[in-house]
Write an enzyme that holds these catalytic residues in place. Structure first.
Site, PDB file in Angstrom:
ATOM      1  N   CYS A   1       0.848  -1.197   0.000  1.00 55.96           N
ATOM      2  CA  CYS A   1       0.000   0.000   0.000  1.00 55.96           C
ATOM      3  C   CYS A   1       0.884   1.247   0.000  1.00 55.96           C
ATOM      4  O   CYS A   1       1.870   1.319   0.734  1.00 55.96           O
ATOM      5  CB  CYS A   1      -0.910  -0.014   1.228  1.00 55.96           C
ATOM      6  SG  CYS A   1      -2.024   1.401   1.265  1.00 55.96           S
TER       7      CYS A   1
ATOM      8  N   ARG B   1     -17.964  -2.675  17.706  1.00 53.67           N
ATOM      9  CA  ARG B   1     -17.286  -3.952  17.445  1.00 53.67           C
ATOM     10  C   ARG B   1     -15.974  -4.063  18.211  1.00 53.67           C
ATOM     11  O   ARG B   1     -15.100  -3.188  18.096  1.00 53.67           O
ATOM     12  CB  ARG B   1     -17.030  -4.138  15.941  1.00 53.67           C
ATOM     13  CG  ARG B   1     -16.367  -5.500  15.657  1.00 53.67           C
ATOM     14  CD  ARG B   1     -16.266  -5.818  14.168  1.00 53.67           C
ATOM     15  NE  ARG B   1     -17.553  -5.670  13.532  1.00 53.67           N
ATOM     16  CZ  ARG B   1     -17.790  -4.843  12.525  1.00 53.67           C
ATOM     17  NH1 ARG B   1     -16.831  -4.105  12.031  1.00 53.67           N
ATOM     18  NH2 ARG B   1     -18.982  -4.759  12.009  1.00 53.67           N
TER      19      ARG B   1
ATOM     20  N   CYS C   1     -19.315   2.345   8.608  1.00 51.37           N
ATOM     21  CA  CYS C   1     -18.565   1.613   9.626  1.00 51.37           C
ATOM     22  C   CYS C   1     -17.310   2.445   9.867  1.00 51.37           C
ATOM     23  O   CYS C   1     -16.480   2.581   8.958  1.00 51.37           O
ATOM     24  CB  CYS C   1     -18.206   0.219   9.114  1.00 51.37           C
ATOM     25  SG  CYS C   1     -17.112  -0.697  10.227  1.00 51.37           S
TER      26      CYS C   1
ATOM     27  N   CYS D   1     -16.856  -8.749   5.093  1.00 54.05           N
ATOM     28  CA  CYS D   1     -16.150  -7.466   4.968  1.00 54.05           C
ATOM     29  C   CYS D   1     -14.884  -7.667   4.144  1.00 54.05           C
ATOM     30  O   CYS D   1     -14.013  -8.452   4.531  1.00 54.05           O
ATOM     31  CB  CYS D   1     -15.733  -6.946   6.332  1.00 54.05           C
ATOM     32  SG  CYS D   1     -17.087  -6.861   7.508  1.00 54.05           S
TER      33      CYS D   1
ATOM     34  N   CYS E   1       0.679   4.420   7.027  1.00 60.62           N
ATOM     35  CA  CYS E   1       0.064   4.214   8.343  1.00 60.62           C
ATOM     36  C   CYS E   1       1.015   3.399   9.237  1.00 60.62           C
ATOM     37  O   CYS E   1       1.366   2.258   8.890  1.00 60.62           O
ATOM     38  CB  CYS E   1      -1.276   3.494   8.191  1.00 60.62           C
ATOM     39  SG  CYS E   1      -2.325   4.253   6.927  1.00 60.62           S
TER      40      CYS E   1
ATOM     41  N   CYS F   1     -19.702  -5.481   3.233  1.00 59.49           N
ATOM     42  CA  CYS F   1     -18.962  -4.292   3.659  1.00 59.49           C
ATOM     43  C   CYS F   1     -17.655  -4.284   2.880  1.00 59.49           C
ATOM     44  O   CYS F   1     -17.104  -5.342   2.596  1.00 59.49           O
ATOM     45  CB  CYS F   1     -18.682  -4.357   5.155  1.00 59.49           C
ATOM     46  SG  CYS F   1     -17.686  -2.965   5.745  1.00 59.49           S
TER      47      CYS F   1
ATOM     48  N   CYS G   1       0.337  -0.284  10.252  1.00 60.30           N
ATOM     49  CA  CYS G   1      -0.200  -1.244   9.280  1.00 60.30           C
ATOM     50  C   CYS G   1       0.849  -2.186   8.674  1.00 60.30           C
ATOM     51  O   CYS G   1       1.811  -1.742   8.042  1.00 60.30           O
ATOM     52  CB  CYS G   1      -0.928  -0.504   8.166  1.00 60.30           C
ATOM     53  SG  CYS G   1      -1.770  -1.675   7.065  1.00 60.30           S
TER      54      CYS G   1
HETATM   55  N1  SAM Z   1      -6.651   0.665   3.017  1.00 61.80           N
HETATM   56  C1  SAM Z   1      -7.917   0.910   3.552  1.00 61.80           C
HETATM   57  C2  SAM Z   1      -7.910   1.998   4.600  1.00 61.80           C
HETATM   58  O1  SAM Z   1      -6.910   2.226   5.257  1.00 61.80           O
HETATM   59  O2  SAM Z   1      -8.960   2.615   4.751  1.00 61.80           O
HETATM   60  C3  SAM Z   1      -8.601  -0.317   4.111  1.00 61.80           C
HETATM   61  C4  SAM Z   1      -7.837  -1.334   4.904  1.00 61.80           C
HETATM   62  S1  SAM Z   1      -7.119  -0.799   6.435  1.00 61.80           S
HETATM   63  C5  SAM Z   1      -6.111  -2.190   6.835  1.00 61.80           C
HETATM   64  C6  SAM Z   1      -8.499  -0.820   7.563  1.00 61.80           C
HETATM   65  C7  SAM Z   1      -8.238  -0.502   9.025  1.00 61.80           C
HETATM   66  O3  SAM Z   1      -7.592  -1.590   9.678  1.00 61.80           O
HETATM   67  C8  SAM Z   1      -7.361   0.679   9.369  1.00 61.80           C
HETATM   68  O4  SAM Z   1      -8.025   1.907   9.243  1.00 61.80           O
HETATM   69  C9  SAM Z   1      -7.018   0.398  10.822  1.00 61.80           C
HETATM   70  O5  SAM Z   1      -7.955   0.998  11.684  1.00 61.80           O
HETATM   71  C10 SAM Z   1      -7.109  -1.135  10.912  1.00 61.80           C
HETATM   72  N2  SAM Z   1      -5.788  -1.719  11.186  1.00 61.80           N
HETATM   73  C11 SAM Z   1      -4.786  -1.864  10.301  1.00 61.80           C
HETATM   74  N3  SAM Z   1      -3.689  -2.389  10.886  1.00 61.80           N
HETATM   75  C12 SAM Z   1      -4.016  -2.595  12.185  1.00 61.80           C
HETATM   76  C13 SAM Z   1      -3.289  -3.098  13.302  1.00 61.80           C
HETATM   77  N4  SAM Z   1      -2.021  -3.483  13.207  1.00 61.80           N
HETATM   78  N5  SAM Z   1      -3.922  -3.180  14.488  1.00 61.80           N
HETATM   79  C14 SAM Z   1      -5.214  -2.776  14.593  1.00 61.80           C
HETATM   80  N6  SAM Z   1      -5.933  -2.289  13.571  1.00 61.80           N
HETATM   81  C15 SAM Z   1      -5.347  -2.178  12.379  1.00 61.80           C
HETATM   82 FE1  SF4 Z   2      -2.810   1.147   3.356  1.00 62.43          FE
HETATM   83 FE2  SF4 Z   2      -2.783  -0.128   5.661  1.00 62.43          FE
HETATM   84 FE3  SF4 Z   2      -3.024   2.514   5.639  1.00 62.43          FE
HETATM   85 FE4  SF4 Z   2      -5.069   0.960   4.751  1.00 62.43          FE
HETATM   86  S1  SF4 Z   2      -4.268   1.074   6.832  1.00 62.43           S
HETATM   87  S2  SF4 Z   2      -4.231   2.818   3.806  1.00 62.43           S
HETATM   88  S3  SF4 Z   2      -3.900  -0.727   3.883  1.00 62.43           S
HETATM   89  S4  SF4 Z   2      -1.253   1.354   4.929  1.00 62.43           S
END
Ligand code: SAM
Ligand code: SF4
Ligand code: DTB
Length: 321
Positions: free
Chosen positions: A56, A263, A191, A100, A60, A131, A63
């Protein structure tokens, strides 16, 4: 009788007061509020599937799928419709009512968009709620997803506006609010939640919940994740948020957004049964169900069914045919 009203004018001082209440007073208020809106006290089950994994472009810090971090998870292209359908059927057979689908995108690319539309149409035929979480959406994309039949769109605020810049630099808090507005205006259910345990303060948790609860309409679904600290991410060594502080966050979310499904999301694998039980008592009424979240693991489905059984908590049955 409903005594706790739906409000959109929460002040920080009131939220701070909730967080600072004696633990059992807070739980008592949260559970009483919960039963006013959810007298059947049932738990809703959502199963996740990563339909496009890794690489990606966003940064973040939490992530495992960000291309900016070196983690053990490998990039995978958009899954075929047949594979997604197979997973959705298995999720339904195992008792989930919502499917989802998540993609590691900043926003859905135009060249893949028609495939996303087809996926929604096909999964809808299985009688599951759908979702998706695909990153930022334009007005037009949100409209197209709604027209294809998508029930919910997940897009998290993740944390407070104040802490946000320490976690993500590639898109702004306002970008997120705009996508949420597009989802709402298109007529889909929202959500939206976030992650706690990323090293934020209680003031940040206050400010994060204030943002969520003061949206023009509360999200129908509020995922509260506890950070899954993944090796290779900048947050890998973040000390775990204590169970009682996590339960407090669930309780305050329940009180502030009394009609929403809250949730108990990522992070359950490192929680005891007793912590999860306290979360359910505090007002959590939905979980991610199935052995995998997007890329990291989640408790076994049979273990979750056993826990809910032992707690005497019934599961929401599907409400669509
Ligand atoms: N890329 C899209 C986005 O960021 O909107 C969708 C997928 S992203 C993985 C969805 C959510 O997963 C993130 O906004 C975050 O809140 C959650 N998430 C991702 N990594 C995580 C982690 N290590 N622990 C807890 N929640 C996590
Ligand atoms: Fe990309 Fe992960 Fe951020 Fe979603 S949460 S935008 S998958 S880096
Ligand atoms: C949400 O709030 N949590 C889910 C879902 N929405 C998409 C994702 C959790 C991801 C946990 C880490 C992983 O497995 O990628």
């Amino acid at each position: 009788m409903i005594t706790e009203k739906i409000r959109h004018n929460w002040q920080k001082v009131e939220i701070d007061h909730l967080f600072s209440m004696p633990f059992f007073d807070l739980l008592f208020l949260a559970h009483s509020t919960h039963r006013q809106y959810f007298p059947d006290n049932k738990i809703q089950l959502s199963t996740l599937l990563s339909i496009k994994t890794g690489a990606c472009p966003e940064d973040c810090a939490y992530c495992p799928q960000s291309g900016h971090h070196e983690t053990a998870y490998k990039k995978e292209a958009l899954m075929s419709l047949a594979n997604i359908k197979e997973k959705a059927i298995a999720a339904k057979e195992s008792g989930a009512t919502r499917f989802c689908m998540g993609a590691a995108w900043r926003n859905p690319p135009e060249k893949e968009f028609h495939k996303i539309i087809n996926i929604i149409k096909e999964i809808k035929t299985l009688g599951l709620e759908t979702c998706m979480t695909l990153g930022m959406l334009s007005k037009e994309q949100a409209q197209a997803l709604q027209e294809a039949g998508l029930d919910y769109y997940n897009h998290n605020l993740d944390t407070s506006p104040e802490y946000y810049t320490q976690i993500i630099s590639t898109r702004s808090y306002d970008d997120r609010l705009h996508t949420l507005q597009h989802v709402r205006e298109a007529g889909m259910k929202v959500c939206c939640g976030g992650i706690v345990g990323m090293g934020e303060t209680q003031d940040d948790r206050v400010s994060f919940l204030q943002q969520l609860a003061n949206l023009p309409q509360h999200p129908e679904s509020v995922p509260i994740n506890r950070l899954v600290a993944v090796k290779g991410t900048p947050l890998a060594d973040t000390p775990e948020l204590g169970a009682l502080d996590f339960v407090r966050t669930i309780a305050v979310a329940r009180i502030m957004m009394p009609a929403s499904k809250v949730r108990l999301s990522a992070g359950r694998e490192t929680m005891s049964d007793e912590t999860q039980a306290l979360c359910f008592f505090a007002g959590a009424n939905s979980i991610f169900y199935g052995e995998k979240l997007l890329v990291t693991s989640n408790p076994q489905a049979c273990k979750d069914r056993d826990l809910l059984n032992r707690l005497g908590l019934a599961i929401c049955e599907t409400n669509i045919s």
